[in-house]
Design a protein around this motif. Structure first.
Motif, short mmCIF file in Angstrom:
data_model
loop_
_atom_site.label_atom_id
_atom_site.label_comp_id
_atom_site.label_asym_id
_atom_site.label_seq_id
_atom_site.Cartn_x
_atom_site.Cartn_y
_atom_site.Cartn_z
N ASN A 5 0.79 -1.23 0.00
CA ASN A 5 0.00 0.00 0.00
C ASN A 5 0.82 1.28 0.00
OD1 ASN A 5 -2.32 -1.57 0.24
ND2 ASN A 5 -2.19 -1.57 2.45
N THR A 61 -4.59 -0.42 8.88
CA THR A 61 -4.90 -0.31 7.45
C THR A 61 -6.41 -0.21 7.25
OG1 THR A 61 -4.99 -2.71 7.18
CG2 THR A 61 -2.86 -1.65 6.83
N TYR A 62 -6.79 0.13 6.04
CA TYR A 62 -8.21 0.26 5.71
C TYR A 62 -8.94 -1.06 5.92
CZ TYR A 62 -12.40 0.68 2.84
OH TYR A 62 -13.68 0.66 2.40
N LYS A 63 -8.35 -2.16 5.49
CA LYS A 63 -9.01 -3.47 5.64
C LYS A 63 -9.22 -3.82 7.10
CE LYS A 63 -6.61 -5.58 1.91
NZ LYS A 63 -5.92 -6.76 1.45
N LYS A 107 -13.68 5.52 5.44
CA LYS A 107 -13.33 5.78 4.04
C LYS A 107 -11.86 5.47 3.83
CE LYS A 107 -16.79 9.38 3.33
NZ LYS A 107 -17.84 8.51 3.47
N LYS A 108 -11.53 5.04 2.65
CA LYS A 108 -10.16 4.64 2.34
C LYS A 108 -9.18 5.81 2.49
CE LYS A 108 -8.13 1.20 -0.44
NZ LYS A 108 -8.44 0.15 -1.33
N GLU A 109 -9.62 7.03 2.19
CA GLU A 109 -8.71 8.18 2.28
C GLU A 109 -8.37 8.54 3.72
OE1 GLU A 109 -12.88 9.78 1.36
OE2 GLU A 109 -11.57 8.37 0.39
N SER A 146 0.05 2.79 5.46
CA SER A 146 -0.09 1.58 6.27
C SER A 146 1.08 1.44 7.26
CB SER A 146 -0.18 0.34 5.39
OG SER A 146 0.95 0.22 4.58
#
Length: 139
Positions: free
Chosen positions: A59, A83-85, A125-127, A132
């Motif tokens: 990432n 992280t986003y996940k 949200k991903k942003e 990471s």
């Protein structure tokens, strides 16, 4: 004869979610090494002056220019971030737990109340998860 070293290591304080992280390290665009849970430390012999170290995973890529003096050791620590996940998984787990608690307490399905635990998913949200990992250096 004393030599300069750059030590790259993974932080041990980032917890269980650091176990699956793998990092690729490029030193002066030549030497290549990998860090993971088992192999969590690499030592590079460096020349005095400016050296470039690039650390990346799937990432994030971070490039750092290091000015090292003769016989100086510098330690670079990789600090993993959420992280986003992982953040999304935690929020989904909390929402499902809230749904189960509602069903156990109410013992029936109340349609508007079912959606309340899932409202927090609108804010993930991903942003909001740009990197990471981050790096810190110490002499």
């Amino acid at each position: 004869m004393a030599e300069s070293k750059i030590i790259v290591r993974m932080s041990k304080s980032t917890g269980i979610y650091n176990k699956s992280n793998k990092y690729e390290i490029l030193f002066n665009n030549k030497s290549k090494a990998e860090l993971d849970c088992v192999n969590n430390r690499q030592i590079f012999i460096a020349e005095s002056g400016k050296n470039i170290i690039q650390i990346k995973n799937e990432n994030t890529t971070i490039v750092k220019e290091i000015n090292i003096k003769y016989a100086q050791d510098i330690t670079i620590t990789i600090n993993a971030s959420v992280t986003y996940k992982l953040g999304l998984g935690i929020i989904i787990g909390i929402a499902i737990t809230g749904l189960i608690v509602q069903l156990i307490i109410a013992k029936k399905v109340i349609l508007p109340l079912i959606f309340i635990p899932f409202i927090s998913l609108l804010f993930v949200k991903k942003e909001n998860f740009p990197n990471s990992f981050e790096i810190t250096s110490s002499k």
